[in-house]
Scaffold this motif. Structure first.
Motif, mmCIF file in Angstrom:
data_model
loop_
_atom_site.group_PDB
_atom_site.id
_atom_site.type_symbol
_atom_site.label_atom_id
_atom_site.label_comp_id
_atom_site.label_asym_id
_atom_site.label_seq_id
_atom_site.Cartn_x
_atom_site.Cartn_y
_atom_site.Cartn_z
ATOM 1 N N ARG A 145 49.029 91.007 -5.099
ATOM 2 C CA ARG A 145 48.418 91.858 -6.130
ATOM 3 C C ARG A 145 48.155 93.256 -5.589
ATOM 4 O O ARG A 145 48.366 94.265 -6.281
ATOM 5 C CB ARG A 145 47.123 91.229 -6.639
ATOM 6 C CG ARG A 145 47.314 89.975 -7.474
ATOM 7 C CD ARG A 145 46.031 89.605 -8.205
ATOM 8 N NE ARG A 145 44.933 89.310 -7.287
ATOM 9 C CZ ARG A 145 44.688 88.105 -6.780
ATOM 10 N NH1 ARG A 145 45.470 87.075 -7.103
ATOM 11 N NH2 ARG A 145 43.662 87.917 -5.959
ATOM 12 N N LEU A 146 47.703 93.319 -4.335
ATOM 13 C CA LEU A 146 47.433 94.618 -3.720
ATOM 14 C C LEU A 146 48.718 95.426 -3.584
ATOM 15 O O LEU A 146 48.723 96.646 -3.800
ATOM 16 C CB LEU A 146 46.775 94.414 -2.353
ATOM 17 C CG LEU A 146 46.435 95.671 -1.556
ATOM 18 C CD1 LEU A 146 45.543 96.615 -2.351
ATOM 19 C CD2 LEU A 146 45.755 95.287 -0.227
ATOM 20 N N SER A 151 46.312 87.516 -3.150
ATOM 21 C CA SER A 151 45.589 88.789 -3.128
ATOM 22 C C SER A 151 46.442 89.884 -2.502
ATOM 23 O O SER A 151 46.454 91.032 -2.965
ATOM 24 C CB SER A 151 44.273 88.634 -2.354
ATOM 25 O OG SER A 151 43.611 89.877 -2.201
ATOM 26 N N SER A 171 45.279 81.626 -1.562
ATOM 27 C CA SER A 171 44.535 82.624 -2.332
ATOM 28 C C SER A 171 44.649 84.008 -1.704
ATOM 29 O O SER A 171 44.813 85.020 -2.404
ATOM 30 C CB SER A 171 43.062 82.207 -2.427
ATOM 31 O OG SER A 171 42.289 83.214 -3.037
ATOM 32 N N ILE A 172 44.587 84.070 -0.371
ATOM 33 C CA ILE A 172 44.703 85.358 0.326
ATOM 34 C C ILE A 172 46.098 85.946 0.121
ATOM 35 O O ILE A 172 46.245 87.148 -0.130
ATOM 36 C CB ILE A 172 44.402 85.175 1.827
ATOM 37 C CG1 ILE A 172 42.930 84.820 2.036
ATOM 38 C CG2 ILE A 172 44.754 86.447 2.604
ATOM 39 C CD1 ILE A 172 42.610 84.373 3.446
ATOM 40 N N LYS A 223 38.896 88.684 3.362
ATOM 41 C CA LYS A 223 39.123 89.867 2.523
ATOM 42 C C LYS A 223 40.344 90.629 3.021
ATOM 43 O O LYS A 223 40.545 90.795 4.232
ATOM 44 C CB LYS A 223 37.909 90.797 2.544
ATOM 45 C CG LYS A 223 38.123 92.054 1.694
ATOM 46 C CD LYS A 223 36.916 92.960 1.649
ATOM 47 C CE LYS A 223 37.228 94.220 0.837
ATOM 48 N NZ LYS A 223 36.069 95.138 0.740
ATOM 49 N N THR A 224 41.164 91.094 2.086
ATOM 50 C CA THR A 224 42.356 91.857 2.445
ATOM 51 C C THR A 224 42.040 93.338 2.456
ATOM 52 O O THR A 224 41.334 93.858 1.581
ATOM 53 C CB THR A 224 43.499 91.579 1.454
ATOM 54 O OG1 THR A 224 43.050 91.806 0.116
ATOM 55 C CG2 THR A 224 43.986 90.149 1.583
ATOM 56 N N HIS A 248 39.967 97.837 -1.317
ATOM 57 C CA HIS A 248 40.687 97.311 -0.146
ATOM 58 C C HIS A 248 40.936 98.377 0.921
ATOM 59 O O HIS A 248 41.655 98.105 1.882
ATOM 60 C CB HIS A 248 42.027 96.722 -0.600
ATOM 61 C CG HIS A 248 41.894 95.589 -1.564
ATOM 62 N ND1 HIS A 248 41.816 94.272 -1.161
ATOM 63 C CD2 HIS A 248 41.803 95.571 -2.922
ATOM 64 C CE1 HIS A 248 41.699 93.489 -2.228
ATOM 65 N NE2 HIS A 248 41.701 94.260 -3.307
ATOM 66 N N HIS A 250 40.990 99.206 -8.194
ATOM 67 C CA HIS A 250 41.368 97.966 -7.514
ATOM 68 C C HIS A 250 41.779 98.224 -6.074
ATOM 69 O O HIS A 250 41.349 97.514 -5.156
ATOM 70 C CB HIS A 250 42.517 97.271 -8.249
ATOM 71 C CG HIS A 250 43.025 96.058 -7.523
ATOM 72 N ND1 HIS A 250 42.298 94.893 -7.425
ATOM 73 C CD2 HIS A 250 44.171 95.845 -6.819
ATOM 74 C CE1 HIS A 250 42.967 94.010 -6.702
ATOM 75 N NE2 HIS A 250 44.110 94.557 -6.326
#
Length: 362
Positions: free
Chosen positions: A289-290, A286, A282-283, A319-320, A127, A123
């Motif tokens: 979660r990262l 993310s 949403s970002i 995108k992160t 990134h 995961h």
């Protein structure tokens, strides 16, 4: 009986603590008293090994520092930031000599070592910008051909020092910008790829640098930006994202660091200036979660920790990207954006975790 917590720091500039850190240490000691912790400050140079005592710095009720001999604490919060000085080795020697102490955190590797370890998590790996340890000009040539923007970063650098941005132009030339190791902004230069290593010959590229895929961080006004998120363990010993802030770099700077002239803005405000409200939400999810995936992966390799700051980029598609991790983070960014409650929580959480650690670890 009151639980003792020692904050371990390093002397800098002839036995003076970092001016940046001292106000934070004061707050830790004050908040510690409120929570029932006996918090004091020391360096490895203050330890009297034969007596197992420390010539500690304490804060009296009037806010004045004084010295007192105290027993070796059971809990230590290591705030020793990297410096190229024998003092940094003393920190490592202290930790090796006293493994029985409950340390709130653990030292990480340099940027390359952290990148290698984080790459092992599927995961997190999605990134991570492509990164190599700089060995020769061939590494730079590979990245310059593959990506429109490339960064050169010192593997042990902090605060945006010694970072160069190389941007491809349409005429076979490249725009070189950045900050030198003293944080001074470089005069922009347009060069051929073959001339870049020579221009940076005093930087020690082959010994201590990484070459990395650049992420598009420019806002409409040309300034770069990123996001600083702080994740900490709470009073139940569980990871929780404490807060986040956006950082916008100074004009002509290739980094967003506040110390380099950047400014802080609320995280959600900056996201919503670039994306719809739904996309921004949403970002942000993310990002959180990262943060959790990153700290879990690092703990697998380095052991239990109490906090971590992550520098995260968001490209124009949303995108992160994980740019960097910092195990000894500052937290003033929350005051700069007016989030006083987040700032207070960022101070108290390590103390609450220390109390949990004392109760739950034999």
């Amino acid at each position: 009986m009151t639980t003792a917590l020692g904050i371990m720091a390093l002397y800098v500039r002839d036995r003076a603590y970092s001016r940046e850190e001292l106000p934070y240490f004061r707050k830790l000691i004050t908040e510690g008293r409120r929570l029932g912790l006996d918090v004091f400050l020391f360096t490895p140079e203050d330890v009297r090994h034969e007596e197992r005592r420390i010539h500690a710095s304490r804060l009296d009720p009037a806010g004045e520092w004084y010295r007192e001999s105290v027993p070796m604490p059971r809990l230590v919060f290591d705030r020793c930031r990297y410096q190229s000085h024998p003092r940094f080795r003393l920190m490592r020697q202290f930790r090796a000599r006293y493994p029985e102490i409950l340390y709130l955190n653990r030292p990480l590797a340099h940027k390359w070592g952290n990148h290698v370890r984080l790459s092992k998590d599927p995961h997190v790996r999605r990134h991570l910008p492509e990164t190599r340890h700089y060995q020769s000009r061939a590494d730079l040539d590979y990245f310059l051909k593959k990506y429109p923007v490339v960064y050169l970063k010192p593997r042990d650098g902090t605060g945006g020092r010694g970072i160069a941005s190389i941007r491809r132009r349409g005429d076979g030339l490249y725009l070189l910008q950045g900050r030198d190791p003293r944080l001074k902004i470089l005069r922009p230069a347009v060069l051929r790829a073959s001339s870049i290593p020579g221009r940076l010959k005093d930087w020690g590229l082959q010994k201590k640098y990484l070459v990395q895929q650049g992420i598009d961080l420019e806002l409409e006004d040309g300034r770069v930006h990123d996001y600083r998120l702080l994740i900490q363990k709470n009073g139940n010993g569980e990871w929780e994202v404490t807060g986040g802030a956006g950082r916008i770099g100074a004009k002509r700077s290739v980094t967003s660091n506040i110390h380099g002239g950047g400014r802080a803005v609320p995280c959600d405000q900056l996201l919503r200036s670039r994306f719809s409200a739904v996309k921004a939400s949403s970002i942000r999810a993310s990002m959180d979660r990262l943060c959790h995936s990153t700290v879990r992966q690092l703990e697998k390799h380095f052991g239990s920790m109490c906090e971590m700051a992550l520098d995260i980029a968001v490209d124009p598609e949303g995108k992160t990207w994980l740019l960097e991790v910092n195990p000894k983070p500052a937290r003033e960014v929350f005051r700069l954006i007016g989030e006083e409650e987040t700032y207070r929580r960022s101070i108290t959480r390590p103390l609450e975790y220390a109390l949990w650690l004392s109760r739950n670890r034999a």
